[in-house]
Design a protein around this motif. Structure first.
Motif, PDB file in Angstrom:
ATOM      1  N   VAL A   1       0.836  -1.198   0.000  1.00  0.00           N
ATOM      2  CA  VAL A   1       0.000   0.000   0.000  1.00  0.00           C
ATOM      3  C   VAL A   1       0.876   1.254   0.000  1.00  0.00           C
ATOM      4  O   VAL A   1       0.676   2.183  -0.791  1.00  0.00           O
ATOM      5  N   LEU A   2       1.869   1.246   0.869  1.00  0.00           N
ATOM      6  CA  LEU A   2       2.736   2.420   0.994  1.00  0.00           C
ATOM      7  C   LEU A   2       3.401   2.742  -0.330  1.00  0.00           C
ATOM      8  O   LEU A   2       3.343   3.878  -0.824  1.00  0.00           O
TER       9      LEU A   2
ATOM     10  N   SER B   1      11.433   2.786   7.342  1.00  0.00           N
ATOM     11  CA  SER B   1      12.204   3.779   6.594  1.00  0.00           C
ATOM     12  C   SER B   1      11.479   4.147   5.320  1.00  0.00           C
ATOM     13  O   SER B   1      11.620   5.269   4.820  1.00  0.00           O
ATOM     14  N   GLY B   2      10.669   3.214   4.796  1.00  0.00           N
ATOM     15  CA  GLY B   2       9.839   3.555   3.645  1.00  0.00           C
ATOM     16  C   GLY B   2       8.893   4.695   3.965  1.00  0.00           C
ATOM     17  O   GLY B   2       8.715   5.634   3.181  1.00  0.00           O
TER      18      GLY B   2
ATOM     19  N   ASN C   1       4.067  10.129  10.612  1.00  0.00           N
ATOM     20  CA  ASN C   1       4.882   8.947  10.821  1.00  0.00           C
ATOM     21  C   ASN C   1       4.280   8.050  11.904  1.00  0.00           C
ATOM     22  O   ASN C   1       4.102   6.845  11.716  1.00  0.00           O
ATOM     23  N   GLY C   2       3.937   8.665  13.024  1.00  0.00           N
ATOM     24  CA  GLY C   2       3.339   7.904  14.117  1.00  0.00           C
ATOM     25  C   GLY C   2       2.008   7.296  13.713  1.00  0.00           C
ATOM     26  O   GLY C   2       1.745   6.122  13.983  1.00  0.00           O
ATOM     27  N   ALA C   3       1.205   8.095  13.018  1.00  0.00           N
ATOM     28  CA  ALA C   3      -0.118   7.603  12.629  1.00  0.00           C
ATOM     29  C   ALA C   3       0.016   6.414  11.685  1.00  0.00           C
ATOM     30  O   ALA C   3      -0.701   5.416  11.820  1.00  0.00           O
ATOM     31  N   LEU C   4       0.956   6.504  10.740  1.00  0.00           N
ATOM     32  CA  LEU C   4       1.118   5.403   9.798  1.00  0.00           C
ATOM     33  C   LEU C   4       1.622   4.144  10.502  1.00  0.00           C
ATOM     34  O   LEU C   4       1.190   3.034  10.190  1.00  0.00           O
ATOM     35  N   LEU C   5       2.508   4.355  11.464  1.00  0.00           N
ATOM     36  CA  LEU C   5       3.010   3.208  12.228  1.00  0.00           C
ATOM     37  C   LEU C   5       1.853   2.500  12.929  1.00  0.00           C
ATOM     38  O   LEU C   5       1.704   1.279  12.869  1.00  0.00           O
ATOM     39  N   LEU C   6       0.993   3.315  13.547  1.00  0.00           N
ATOM     40  CA  LEU C   6      -0.167   2.731  14.229  1.00  0.00           C
ATOM     41  C   LEU C   6      -1.074   2.027  13.233  1.00  0.00           C
ATOM     42  O   LEU C   6      -1.575   0.934  13.489  1.00  0.00           O
ATOM     43  N   ALA C   7      -1.267   2.681  12.073  1.00  0.00           N
ATOM     44  CA  ALA C   7      -2.139   2.081  11.069  1.00  0.00           C
ATOM     45  C   ALA C   7      -1.581   0.731  10.643  1.00  0.00           C
ATOM     46  O   ALA C   7      -2.331  -0.237  10.482  1.00  0.00           O
ATOM     47  N   ALA C   8      -0.258   0.668  10.472  1.00  0.00           N
ATOM     48  CA  ALA C   8       0.345  -0.586  10.015  1.00  0.00           C
ATOM     49  C   ALA C   8       0.126  -1.702  11.028  1.00  0.00           C
ATOM     50  O   ALA C   8      -0.285  -2.812  10.664  1.00  0.00           O
ATOM     51  N   ILE C   9       0.371  -1.421  12.315  1.00  0.00           N
ATOM     52  CA  ILE C   9       0.200  -2.512  13.281  1.00  0.00           C
ATOM     53  C   ILE C   9      -1.276  -2.858  13.462  1.00  0.00           C
ATOM     54  O   ILE C   9      -1.623  -4.017  13.648  1.00  0.00           O
ATOM     55  N   ALA C  10      -2.128  -1.847  13.354  1.00  0.00           N
ATOM     56  CA  ALA C  10      -3.562  -2.139  13.488  1.00  0.00           C
ATOM     57  C   ALA C  10      -4.030  -2.994  12.317  1.00  0.00           C
ATOM     58  O   ALA C  10      -4.749  -3.981  12.495  1.00  0.00           O
TER      59      ALA C  10
END
Ligand SMILES: Nc1ncnc2c1ncn2[C@@H]1O[C@H](COP(=O)(O)OP(=O)(O)OP(=O)(O)O)[C@@H](O)[C@H]1O
Ligand SMILES: Nc1ncnc2c1ncn2[C@@H]1O[C@H](COP(=O)(O)OP(=O)(O)OP(=O)(O)O)[C@@H](O)[C@H]1O
Ligand SMILES: [Mg+2]
Ligand SMILES: [Mg+2]
Lengths: 324, 346, 498, 336
Positions: free
Chosen positions: B37-38, B295-296, B315-324
């Motif tokens: 997706v990214l 890093s992507g 960055n933080g939001a995407l990290l959360l989205a990824a783990i969710a």
């Protein structure tokens, strides 16, 4: 046995604390006077405040690494609203609400989605700090009301007002943790969630509220921080989360949950503060300071363990946490 | 009895279905989807994101963290954690750079080996604290995080080693490519594959999982728990040492603050990569993918011209989205498997 | 048979702080013989097992291997000496596959790395011998306690040991699996293996063993040939007194329906389960391992979500997936896995007992410690618990005493509907009688009891009605009068349809 | 309630009251054995190590003792605890580079009340916190000359970007404001500032940010990085990319860091003041204050050893002098 261990640990920290205080009073110029003690206490305020709820969170086998970022966001909100002309008395409750919202966000992700709190709060660590930048950008808000900035640094004798606040809240937290049903439930769920759930403990609800409390406490710390330094910036309190976690662990709280006491943590916060203050006064270089902090952390756990290991030598015995 | 019999037979029916199950059970699926997706979205908005040069940069950027994440996985599967890696990287980077700058005669290979050794030594300290003295890993390595950095500061004393001070042959390690693939990324890949194979196919590798899954049972099974834990920490330290010299080669400017705070990135990569933080499960491939994803995200934000002030938040939001996303996928798959078993059984 | 013992203990003692768990006990294990170890809960059986397996080092006394003294520095040493152990509590790695659990540390190897195919084949072969139908690749997490026990047995067998020690291997198993296990044990015996067998089910001891050693309070009482003694003798040796009837079922009058389960379904686990339990009634839920009995109990109590159907307590519908709501309605569940679900191992006995009833010991917002302790002491005495202090963590208790703590935790709440899942697993005969009396007393007092048990005598002796599950469905309801071993087993194995 | 406007009124009232000081005696001798403490943003930062080294050298010349203390990470709060301990230690003067211009003021005010003289250098505090600010270069000067430097290199044409330190860095932000102002002039009508990126003064972040800049603006003509960490990272990225020599780079950097890149053509020219001189001057200013030669009022003069005589300007500022521009020709002559 567990209680003995906890007591032994607290005893150790207490002995260390007394030892360091005696050494510093005798051997370090400028340590043992009212204004220095007052600085020293004041300097530990934010860490102490956040450590109170962090203790509960870690005993519940979770962790909140986003506290310092929540503090930053709350500072940023304060600065932004102050610039917008709102009265400070209206801003402070809003900040606390922001903290509660941050905590609830963490808590919901952990309890509703079942995500590990370490992962969640590493994410919100960045998210909240980032929101703080979005909120206040590169501005520093400094023209805060002297009535409040004065209060934040004022003291009765050598005891700062902020320290009195810590003492009151510590009392509340200690009672909740050690003398109420909720406290019992926190220990139980931190030690074995499944068994706690089977016993009707409202695991999710308690965890959610713990995160909310952690957020509120972080924003309370942000108020103290902002007024104390008379400066609201988005990068306030960067890096404090590790200091808080270090203090909690030094205080004898098990990182795996289910174990620990509040008095232990408070003594640990004080110990770290005293050591730092005394070493800086003694002109010890910063690198040594870091080294000593690290050593203290390891040594405090090592000391009781070495004894235990030695005893185990004579009778091998399986130990460790059971499977989860 | 017969209940279970029909159950297993039903699962065995149709190899195709089994394959689908297998794929669905792969823990790293969610993260691969997130990566897709990214790259898809960013590439669609700004095609230059998908050019060779850009991909090469992302690989280079993630190589060091990926290698650290691989090492960290070794430790995390045993239900431990090593927060001191960032300090070990700093120590090794500075040490390596200093030797190269002050003693130009020492061969590069010797310096690299020395750094790996230095890292292994730090790892051994952690390992002994955790494995032998039973200090909880988080406490021990939080302590050595401060302690190793303290040594680094004391050693550096404010000195900085610059690219100009180091031999060209060393610096080119950080930039050279082999068959179009950056050497750094290649090194990380080799480390990844080797460690991944060892974890999956050696008794000692499997024992690390056993220890993390149930430490008490591991002792009863006759596993030499202490030795394995020390080994995991030593290996992680050695990789951190290697990552340190790689850092020096890649970035050229080295002082005592190198890699400060990187431990959270590494832990984040490991966690995002689906390695259970309480041990027992997860793969190094997942961890490496996690590093790549992180890093992507950073690179994508820079390319997407996102406002600098908003970058941290996104960055933080995407990290959360990824783990969710990963979690939701896993839950869906688990539910689907349960339903399927039911329909097969009836 | 008159050779030297393979493994023997000579005058071993072991103390944990003030608790002297084992005092000068001797034991000889001969090749080709199954030796039973019997004793009440806390008598020291498991401690002895752990001495044999190198987990504990004896404070005094010697271990002899083939007549020569040895020291076991840890479990690895004992394993190398050919001792395989099935511990009382399963010791699986939840994240690893079943086959890896069995072969951990001894995985078959190829030239490069582990040979998974060979490992899978060996596992399938072992499971074949035991009649287990588990997928070797399935993770151990989520296995029922019985399946875990079976994996443990397979693990011990795979070691091809000279000495096999089994600490209550049958506690979680039902008749069929026990029969299989005995078949395998006899085969091993005839191959010259020495076996040590621990069980609280006396009939098993008499069926399988040749010799029995009895412990009481950590001391050696006697060693006899089974042929020379009767069950009553054995009980007397264990308990030191005569025992009352094991199943003191009293007839009670039935009240209204207290628990009504209607067409309850959880996809993939159980389907269309409907039944009622009235006040004053003990209803047994029987079935083979994996039939879904525990799953029904978990869903009723709100641990798991159900997909369809309803549960009513005293005419009120229960909110799904909320143990708190179930407890408020008067429900209590004594779960089958005491270590994971029943107890918080690090907490003290009194806190574990208090955990489910914090409201009862509250004074204002605070917990009253004296009230909490009083309540715990009361129940500890009633259940004849054996412990040092109430503030000891439960993980130092013997298995049976741990089970009593779980019972105490729930009984102290005085529930109106009590679900007990394998309530006497690992409990000694004397206490078992105690628990049975207690259950029937509770029923007499108007409590509705739903009892899940894999022990047929217990089911037949205690139940007013027997419900039988098979493959996730309720297949039979048998009134007390018609309940026999044959009728229940027939329904449980799906041979007759109700 | 208390609002911003209430506070503004109060503080303007008190500001006038606070402007009081004893008279200066320009001929007073420099006191011997003065204890001067340097409190940089961060210890072990090479830039400050050099600057504070200069300060210590000066102290040696006038017979004082200088020491450097400070936090290892650049955060405002940690500087405050150092100020507090310096008060306890009864230092004669504190020379500080403020991480947060406001957060240190309450503590510095206490220090001043205890008779300690305060000099800020490198990064100023709010004026209430110090007596004198030793400025390395006029902010306006720096901002404008960097634009001029870059404009020459790219022929006054094309898109440019700035790679700064943290979004909150006071110095950088002032400079950037002057850069923007300079760019408004007609001669820069063909130049466009497309983005200000922040590398947080971290090497790797700055590196990645440079990458990002070139990825999103492939037609970028030049980059200004007014921070030593940023320019070094950007130079390293460019030197190893196809953009080397095509995308111009300038800014503030130390010669040792950038020699290599000046020689290989990545950078044509960059500028910086001499950090050792900055510390040297700050040290003398502190001594002059502590000896009563100056009070910090505009127009007072003091001697700063080898650097000669300085005059205090408006708002208590002392200007070090013009920055040096480094290029291929002169870069080898410097060693810092
Ligand atoms: N690690 C330990 N620490 C302290 N006490 C222990 C420990 N292990 C066992 N004990 C105590 O030793 C005694 C014997 O326990 P053991 O587990 O051997 O009993 P057991 O005969 O196996 O009983 P059960 O039939 O209930 O399994 C008990 O009183 C128990 O509380
Ligand atoms: N019909 C079924 N199809 C698939 N899986 C099943 C079925 N019935 C039970 N299982 C699974 O088998 C395991 C054992 O189920 P459960 O614990 O309910 O059995 P039980 O009758 O209580 O036996 P035990 O004596 O082991 O407690 C569970 O993991 C459950 O998910
Ligand atoms: Mg036992
Ligand atoms: Mg069951």
């Amino acid at each position: 046995m567990r209680l003995d261990l906890a007591r032994r640990w607290e005893g150790l920290i207490l002995v260390l604390l007394v030892g360091v205080v005696v050494w510093a009073s005798l051997g370090v110029d400028g340590f043992a006077n009212g204004s220095n003690i007052s600085f020293l206490l004041l300097d530990t305020t934010e860490i102490a405040l956040m450590a109170l709820t962090m203790t509960l969170v870690i005993i519940a086998a979770e962790i909140d690494l986003s506290v310092a970022s929540t503090l930053g966001l709350s500072c940023a909100v304060l600065g932004r609203l102050w610039n917008a002309g709102l009265p400070i008395e209206a801003i402070m409750p809003i900040c606390l609400l922001v903290g509660a919202a941050c905590g609830a966000f963490n808590g919901l992700l952990v309890t509703r989605l079942g995500l590990p709190s370490l992962a969640v709060t590493i994410g919100t660590f960045a998210l909240f700090r980032g929101l703080a930048y979005v909120m206040l950008g590169d501005q520093a808000v400094a023209d805060l009301p002297p009535a409040y900035t004065g209060l934040a640094t004022a003291s009765f004798g050598p005891v700062p007002v902020a320290t009195a606040l810590v003492a009151v809240l510590a009392g509340v937290a200690a009672v909740v943790l050690h003398a109420t049903g909720t406290g019992r439930s926190i220990f139980a769920l931190g030690s074995n969630v499944e068994a706690a759930f089977f016993a009707g403990v409202r695991v999710k609800r308690i965890k959610l509220w713990l995160f909310v409390a952690s957020g509120v406490m972080a924003s309370l710390a942000s108020l103290v921080y902002t007024f104390r330094y008379a400066s609201a910036r988005a990068d306030n309190g960067v890096g404090l989360e590790l200091a808080v976690v270090a203090a909690v662990l030094l205080g004898g709280v098990s990182i795996f949950g289910g174990r620990g006491t509040l008095p232990g943590v408070l003594m640990a916060v004080l110990l770290l503060g005293v050591v730092r203050n005394a070493l800086i006064l003694a002109d010890v270089a910063n690198e040594v300071l870091n080294f000593v902090t690290g050593l203290l952390l390891v040594a405090s756990v090592l000391a009781p363990n070495v004894g235990a290991v030695w005893r185990r030598r004579t009778s091998p015995q399986v130990e460790g946490k059971s499977a989860s | 009895m017969t209940a279970t019999a029909t159950r297993t037979e039903a699962v065995r029916r149709g190899g195709g279905r089994r394959l689908v199950d297998r794929v669905a059970r792969v823990r790293e699926l969610g993260i691969v989807v997130a990566l897709g997706v990214l790259f898809g979205v960013t590439g669609a908005v700004n095609p230059s994101f998908l050019t060779y040069a850009s991909i090469r940069d992302i690989l280079l950027n993630s190589a060091i963290v990926a290698m650290l994440a691989v090492g960290q996985t070794l430790v995390v599967v045993t239900r431990n954690v090593d927060l001191s890696v960032s300090s070990v990287v700093g120590l090794s980077a500075f040490g390596g750079a200093l030797i190269l700058a002050d003693h130009p005669g020492v061969p590069v290979a010797v310096v690299v080996a020395g750094c790996v050794l230095l890292g292994a030594l730090c790892g051994a300290v952690n390992g002994l604290l955790v494995g032998a003295a039973k200090v909880p890993a988080l406490v021990a390595t939080l302590g050595t995080l401060y302690a190793f950095r303290g040594i680094d500061y004391a050693w550096a004393g404010g000195r900085q080693v610059n690219a100009a001070d180091m031999p060209e042959g060393f610096l080119s390690l950080g930039t050279r490519s082999v068959l179009g693939v950056p050497l750094l990324a290649l090194t990380a890949l080799v480390v990844l594959v080797v460690v991944g194979w060892m974890l999956g196919n050696l008794r000692s590798g499997r024992e690390l999982y056993a220890i993390g899954s149930n430490p008490e049972a591991a002792v009863l099974a006759g596993i030499r728990v202490r030795r394995r834990i020390v080994a995991a920490f030593v290996a992680n330290g050695a990789l951190a040492g290697l990552a340190g010299v790689m850092w020096a080669a890649r970035f050229g400017t080295v002082d005592a603050t190198v890699a400060t705070g990187k431990e959270l990135d590494v832990v984040a990569a490991v966690v995002v990569g689906g390695v259970a933080i309480f041990g027992g499960s997860g793969t190094v491939y997942g961890a490496a993918l996690g590093a790549l994803l992180l890093s992507g995200i950073t690179s994508a934000l820079a390319v997407l011209r996102v406002d600098a002030l908003a970058q941290t938040a996104i960055n933080g939001a995407l990290l959360l989205a990824a783990i969710a996303l990963d979690r939701i996928l896993a839950l869906r798959v688990a539910a689907a498997l349960r339903r399927r078993r039911f329909h097969d059984a009836t | 048979m008159n050779e030297t013992p393979v493994l023997s203990l000579s005058q071993v003692s072991k103390a944990f702080g003030a608790v002297r768990a084992v005092r000068e006990v001797s034991l000889e294990l001969f090749p080709g013989e199954v030796h039973a170890l019997a004793g009440e809960n806390g008598a020291g059986k498991s401690t002895l097992v752990k001495i044999l397996s190198g987990v504990h080092r004896p404070d005094s006394g010697r271990i002899l291997l083939d007549g020569a003294p040895v020291e076991f520095g840890g479990p690895a040493d004992a394993q190398r000496a050919g001792v395989a152990v099935i511990y009382q509590e399963p010791t699986l790695f939840p994240d690893l596959s079943v086959m890896e659990n069995i072969f951990m540390g001894r995985q078959p190897r190829r030239r490069l790395g582990i040979d998974r195919r060979a490992m899978r084949a060996s596992t399938a072969e072992l499971f074949g011998r035991l009649g287990v139908h588990l997928d070797p690749d399935q993770p151990a997490r989520g296995l029922s306690i019985a399946d875990q026990q079976l994996v443990e047995i397979a693990k011990a067998l795979s070691r091809q040991a000279r000495v096999l020690v089994m600490d209550e291997p049958t506690a979680a198993l039902s008749g069929t699996e026990v029969a299989r296990l005995f078949g395998v044990a006899r085969a091993l015996r005839s191959q010259g293996c020495a076996l040590l067998f621990i069980s609280h089910r006396l009939e098993e001891i008499f069926e399988l063993c040749r010799r029995v050693t009895v412990l009481r309070d950590g001391t050696y009482v006697a060693s006899d040939l089974i042929a020379d003694i009767t069950p009553d003798d054995l009980v007397r040796r264990m308990v030191g007194r005569e025992l009352d009837a094991l199943f003191p079922k009293q007839e009670t009058s039935r009240g209204e329906v207290a628990l009504k389960v209607d067409r309850l379904t959880r996809e993939g686990v159980f389907t269309d389960v409907s039944f009622e339990v009235r006040r004053g009634e003990i209803v047994a839920l029987a079935g083979l391992v994996g039939a879904g009995r525990s799953e029904v109990a978990r869903a009723v109590f709100g641990i798991d979500r159900w997909d369809a159907g309803s549960v009513e307590v005293d005419g009120e519908r229960l909110r799904p997936a909320s143990p708190t709501a179930a407890m408020a309605a008067g429900l209590a569940l004594v779960p089958e896995d005491r270590r994971q679900q029943g107890l918080v191992m690090d907490l003290s006995i009194e806190r574990n007992i208090g955990l489910a009833g914090l409201a009862a010991v509250r004074r204002g917002p605070l917990i009253s410690r004296p009230a909490e302790r009083e309540r715990a002491r009361d129940w500890a005495v009633r259940l004849r618990m054996k412990f040092g202090r109430l503030t000891d963590p439960v993980n130092v208790l013997s298995g049976g005493n741990q089970q009593k703590v779980v019972l105490a935790k729930w009984l102290a709440r005085r529930p109106s509907v009590l679900i007990v899942d394998e309530p006497t697993r690992g409990i000694d005969v004397a206490t078992k009688a105690e628990v049975h009396r207690l259950l029937s007393e509770l029923a007499g007092g108007g409590v509705a009891v739903l009892m899940i048990s894999s022990e047929l005598p217990e089911v037949l002796g205690m139940a007013d009605r027997v419900l039988v599950m098979h493959e996730g469905r309720l297949v039979a309801e048998i009134p007390r009068a018609d309940a026999t071993e044959e009728s229940v087993m027939a329904a449980a194995t799906g041979r007759s349809v109700a | 309630g208390t609002t911003k406007s209430d506070v503004a009124q109060q503080s303007s009232a008190s500001a006038t009251a606070a402007a009081s000081s004893a008279a200066a005696d320009p001929n007073a001798p420099v006191k011997q054995g003065l204890k001067i403490a340097f409190l940089p943003k961060q210890v072990n930062n090479p830039y400050f190590t050099i600057a504070d080294g200069g300060g210590a050298a000066a102290a040696k010349e006038f017979g004082g003792e200088a020491k450097e203390v400070g936090p290892s990470e650049a955060s405002a709060s940690s500087q405050v605890s150092y100020i507090n301990t310096l008060i306890q230690q009864k230092q004669d003067a504190i020379v500080i580079s403020a991480n947060d211009p406001n957060a240190v003021v309450p503590a510095l005010t206490r220090a001043r009340a205890a008779g300690i003289k305060v000099v800020s250098y490198d990064s100023d505090t709010a004026p209430a916190g110090r007596h004198v600010f030793v400025n390395q270069a006029g902010a306006e000067d720096l901002g404008r000359t960097e634009v001029q430097l870059l404009a020459e290199q790219i022929g006054h044409k094309g898109k440019i970007a700035v790679l700064s330190a943290t979004p909150n860095a006071t110095n950088q932000n002032t400079w950037i404001d002057f850069m923007k102002d300079e760019l408004k002039k007609p001669e820069y009508k063909d130049m466009e500032l497309v983005k200000v990126a922040y590398g947080n003064d971290e090497d790797q972040k700055s590196f990645t940010e440079t990458q990002g800049l070139l990825r999103s603006y492939p037609d970028l003509a030049g980059i200004i990085s007014p921070t030593t960490v940023g320019i070094a990272a950007a130079a390293r990225y460019l030197s190893d990319s196809p953009y080397k020599g095509k995308v111009k780079l300038t800014g503030l950097g130390t010669p040792n860091q950038l020699k290599k890149f000046v020689k290989d053509g990545t950078i044509e020219a960059f500028e910086l003041w001499n950090p050792a001189d900055l510390g040297y001057l700050a040290s003398y200013a502190a001594a002059a204050l502590a000896s009563g030669q100056i009070t910090g009022a505009e127009g007072e003069k003091f001697k700063a050893g080898k650097l000669g005589e300085y005059t205090i300007g408006a708002k208590g500022e002392v200007l070090l002098g013009k920055p040096t521009v480094f290029n291929k020709e002169n870069v080898d002559k410097f060693d810092f």
